[in-house]
Design an enzyme around this catalytic site. Structure first.
Site, mmCIF file in Angstrom:
data_model
loop_
_atom_site.group_PDB
_atom_site.id
_atom_site.type_symbol
_atom_site.label_atom_id
_atom_site.label_comp_id
_atom_site.label_asym_id
_atom_site.label_seq_id
_atom_site.Cartn_x
_atom_site.Cartn_y
_atom_site.Cartn_z
ATOM 1 N N GLY A 208 -4.164 26.628 48.050
ATOM 2 C CA GLY A 208 -3.623 25.919 49.213
ATOM 3 C C GLY A 208 -2.112 26.016 49.265
ATOM 4 C CG ASN A 209 0.012 25.825 52.538
ATOM 5 O OD1 ASN A 209 0.354 24.806 53.105
ATOM 6 N ND2 ASN A 209 -0.837 26.702 53.092
ATOM 7 C CE1 TYR A 210 2.933 21.448 46.108
ATOM 8 C CE2 TYR A 210 4.171 23.508 46.230
ATOM 9 C CZ TYR A 210 3.524 22.537 45.484
ATOM 10 O OH TYR A 210 3.461 22.643 44.128
#
Ligand code: CTP
Length: 401
Positions: A208-210
């Site tokens: 995923g990512n932030y």
């Protein structure tokens, strides 16, 4: 805030009726003139005296006042009010409203209402999920009734789940939006993608990512507050939205986001691609949890995800406006212009990671808005104000009607 507004406040017989006392107080404090109408069952939960003291008007519940024989006109109430709010709206009243059954003062007032109607359903979890309730709510929504969704939590029955009436402050917010939102974008359909995507590795892990989704959500709120009908296709985020003009579609992976975005795109006037979509996903997602025993190194083969903005851009028809985001570290304007061309966008909102306070997970952003022949830079601002700047720029791109 609501000075001079006339509101019929309908109260049904449910335990959430006690919360409606707070809603009534908020409305009166904001300057609204409120006429309370109760179903006979509502009086089992709260007393009319409490409500008439707060609203400074006798509560209406029966067609006739028993001792004087005075007739209460549901037709007059329907003509008098600017808005009718029913909170709590029980399964029984929702059923009657959906089917035109007029056997008490409240439902008769509903059937005579010329003003818009808003309901805040409240009932037990299983009743809320029952196909009959779903069908009745869908009928009311198709009839144009606005709905303040019930919330999930502990219910009076002790069960956990969705069905608890929205808090008075949330209902009050919907009422404020109803009266104060501009209608500048009424009739316009807007698609927004927001948040990250989660690409599954196994049942408990993902790539995923932030991305927090804050920018996309701020845009959804801004569009809705100008009267647009917004479909917000959201990756997994921990923020929420309660505007009645926003339909939220929750997705997990890029493939799910792509499918949801494409289905809303065909019908929209404006699409803003604010999601931080994972460019790749694991070629294979394991069905069972991957074990580390005996495994020293691991390679994960990744395959390309569809580019949602570019895919929709290729389907774009005359008059549709599409907007993308670019997050760059270096020569931002050049890269943003390339995205404009490659994804067939009308506008790219560029933010540079070099700027303090801009980008992921911040409450502020500093953007340059790039269109085919223009680049406009804005100072660092809260994301809500950035959203307003972006919507203003998009309005210049809309075809004149
Ligand atoms: N986007 C998308 N679907 C993808 C990837 C990106 O819709 N699979 C959209 C984003 O929502 C954003 C824009 O495209 O509006 C960002 O473009 P992208 O090329 O992904 O930007 P970067 O990831 O910053 O570019 P690069 O990978 O080239 O650094």
């Amino acid at each position: 805030m609501l000075q001079g507004k006339k509101i019929v406040l309908g109260i049904c017989g449910g335990i959430a009726a006690y919360k409606t006392v707070s809603l009534l107080r908020l409305l009166v404090k904001a300057g609204a003139e409120v006429q309370v109408v109760m179903t006979p069952a509502a009086k089992e939960f709260i007393t009319p005296v409490t409500l008439s003291s707060l609203s400074r008007k006798p509560v209406v519940s029966e067609f006739f006042t028993a001792n004087t024989g005075e007739w209460h006109s549901h037709v007059d109430l329907g003509l008098w009010a600017d808005l009718m709010v029913i909170a709590p709206a029980t399964a029984s009243t929702i059923g009657k409203m959906a089917n035109g059954i007029a056997d008490n003062m409240l439902v008769t007032t509903y059937l005579s209402a010329r003003e818009p109607v808003m309901i805040a359903p409240a009932m037990d979890f299983d009743m809320y999920l029952h196909p009959t309730t779903r069908r009745n709510l869908a009928t009311l929504q198709a009839d144009g009734v606005m709905m303040v969704e019930a919330e999930a939590g502990e219910l009076a029955s002790g069960l956990q789940g969705k069905g608890r009436m929205a808090e008075p402050e949330v209902i009050f917010d919907h009422i404020l939006h109803f009266f104060n939102d501009s209608k500048e974008l009424a009739g316009k359909k807007v698609l927004i993608t927001a948040g990250p995507t989660h690409e599954r590795l196994d049942p408990v892990r993902f790539i995923g990512n932030y991305s927090s989704g804050k920018m996309g959500y701020a845009l959804a709120e801004e569009f809705a507050s100008r009267g647009a009908e917004v479909t917000l296709v959201s990756g997994p985020v921990s923020i929420s939205t309660s505007h009645a003009g926003i339909k939220r579609v929750d997705v997990g992976s890029a493939l799910e986001m792509d499918a949801a975005a494409r289905s809303a795109f065909a019908d929209c006037d404006i699409a803003v691609f604010a999601a931080a979509v994972a460019d790749y996903r694991p070629a294979m997602a394991a069905d069972a949890k991957i074990k580390r025993e005996g495994v020293e190194t691991m390679d994960i083969r990744l395959v390309r995800n569809p580019d949602i903005a570019a895919g929709c851009g290729a389907l774009k028809r005359e008059g549709q406006v599409t907007v993308g985001f670019a997050l760059e570290t270096d020569d931002g304007v050049k890269a943003a212009k390339a995205k404009l061309r490659n994804k067939n966008l009308d506008m790219v909102v560029l933010n540079t990671l070099k700027d303090a306070g801009a980008g992921f997970a911040c409450d502020t952003n500093k953007v340059t808005i790039i269109s085919k022949n223009d680049a406009k830079s804005f100072p660092l601002k809260p994301k809500k104000e950035v959203a307003s700047d972006i919507v203003n720029e998009i309005l210049h791109c809309l075809p004149n009607e």
